[in-house]
Design an enzyme around this catalytic site. Structure first.
Site: not given
Ligand code: COA
Ligand code: ZN
Length: 309
Positions: A14-15, A207, A209, A240, A249
């Site tokens: 994942r990370d 955790h 890095h 990230c 990491n």
């Molecule tokens: N799985 C799949 N798609 C998802 C989802 C999920 N869990 N949650 C939201 N989406 C999709 C929505 O359907 C939408 O798709 P579209 O643009 O095709 O319509 C899009 O993502 C945006 O959705 P929204 O609810 O408006 O969310 P957002 O834009 O405010 O984003 C998160 C919020 C949390 C969903 C997004 O920022 C994210 O997934 N971040 C993860 C970051 C990450 O993993 N970082 C590394 C780890 S430290």
């Molecule tokens: Zn990390």
């Protein structure tokens, strides 16, 4: 203390992989996880059920999780940011998840487009639903030592967020040094502040890095303070996209070497971790960054390196 047990929580799939630009085939990710299980790792953070636009590399989470070998005592936690993610994870057979907020609003806003308050409000029903299903839940406090957007983070701040995660019911909190800025004295201090707030050292996870080469020193400080759970990524990959400069990491092979030579018990085979590390390096077409990946382990009875190709 020699003979004591340490939990190694593997985050490589994942990370480690989430920030890699070149798409890695799902079958190669599955093989990587199989090699990690074979090496003795029992908690392997496998993927993320997040927006595929946010993390394109992990867009195959559904297919990957479904395809992983189920083995007694092996857990594959997956990152879940919202109810939508939980539902996808459930459909793919998850039984453990991680929710992730941070010590600073600047970071959560970029990473998950929510403030800390908003993230906790969003996670509360996710954690409740996960527990209803009998799942295990970890809660991350990212940027616990420093933020790429606002700088230094006071330990009390990270611990306050941990307290709020505990308040919504997570089973474990993990403090993340997302951009690899911590030094050992800060680990000692954060552990003490957490302890005073009701998080005994054996109940927390770290955790680290290795961005600035301090990760193993930070582990040593954590061990000395009584912490017994550490995250690591086989091959030392990681970063990230929302944390500029968050290279590698802590490598699992570097952690395992330290623990082995210090007499801790963890159940992980260094030579097999090195094999998995070479597999992931080959997938990414670059040399291993970790120290033990380069030098190998060491056989004290002969003086020779071990686990090299
Ligand atoms: N799985 C799949 N798609 C998802 C989802 C999920 N869990 N949650 C939201 N989406 C999709 C929505 O359907 C939408 O798709 P579209 O643009 O095709 O319509 C899009 O993502 C945006 O959705 P929204 O609810 O408006 O969310 P957002 O834009 O405010 O984003 C998160 C919020 C949390 C969903 C997004 O920022 C994210 O997934 N971040 C993860 C970051 C990450 O993993 N970082 C590394 C780890 S430290
Ligand atoms: Zn990390």
């Amino acid at each position: 203390m020699p003979g004591e047990h340490v939990r190694i929580y593997e985050v490589g799939p994942r990370d480690g992989l989430q920030n890699e630009a070149v798409p890695i085939p799902t079958a190669a990710k599955r093989r990587f996880v199989e090699l990690l299980v074979d090496a003795g790792l029992r908690e392997i953070e496998a993927t993320s059920f997040v927006s595929p636009t946010a993390i394109p590399q992990l867009a195959d989470a559904d297919e990957l999780l479904r395809s992983l070998p189920r083995a007694e005592g092996v857990r594959y936690p997956v990152l879940v940011p919202n109810v939508r993610g939980l539902e996808r994870a459930a459909a793919a057979g998850a039984d453990a998840i991680a929710v992730f907020t941070a010590a600073t609003d600047a970071f959560t806003t970029r990473n998950i487009r929510m403030t800390i308050d908003e993230s906790l409000a969003a996670f509360a029903p996710v954690v409740a639903e996960a527990h209803e299903r009998g799942w295990w839940v970890r809660g991350y406090v990212s940027t616990a030592f420093g933020c790429p957007y606002t700088g230094a983070v006071a330990p009390g701040r990270a611990v306050e967020v941990a307290g709020r995660l505990a308040g919504i019911g997570v089973d474990e909190v993990c403090f993340g040094d997302t951009i690899g800025v911590a030094v050992p004295d800060q680990v000692t201090e954060l552990t003490a502040v957490a302890d005073r707030a009701g998080f005994a050292p054996p109940a927390i996870a770290y955790h680290f890095h290795d961005t600035r080469g301090t990760a193993l020193a930070n582990v040593a400080a954590g061990l000395a303070a009584g912490v017994r759970t550490f995250d690591a990524s086989t091959g030392g990959t990681g970063g990230c996209p929302y944390a500029p400069g968050a290279a590698g990491n802590l490598a699992t092979e570097d952690l395992v070497y330290l623990l082995d030579r210090s007499g801790f018990v963890h159940g992980v085979d260094l030579d097999k971790v090195l094999f998995a590390a070479r597999f992931v390096a080959a997938q990414l077409a670059r040399p291993l960054a970790s120290k033990v990946g380069q030098a190998g382990g060491w056989d004290p009875s002969s003086g020779a390196p071990t686990g090299r190709a």
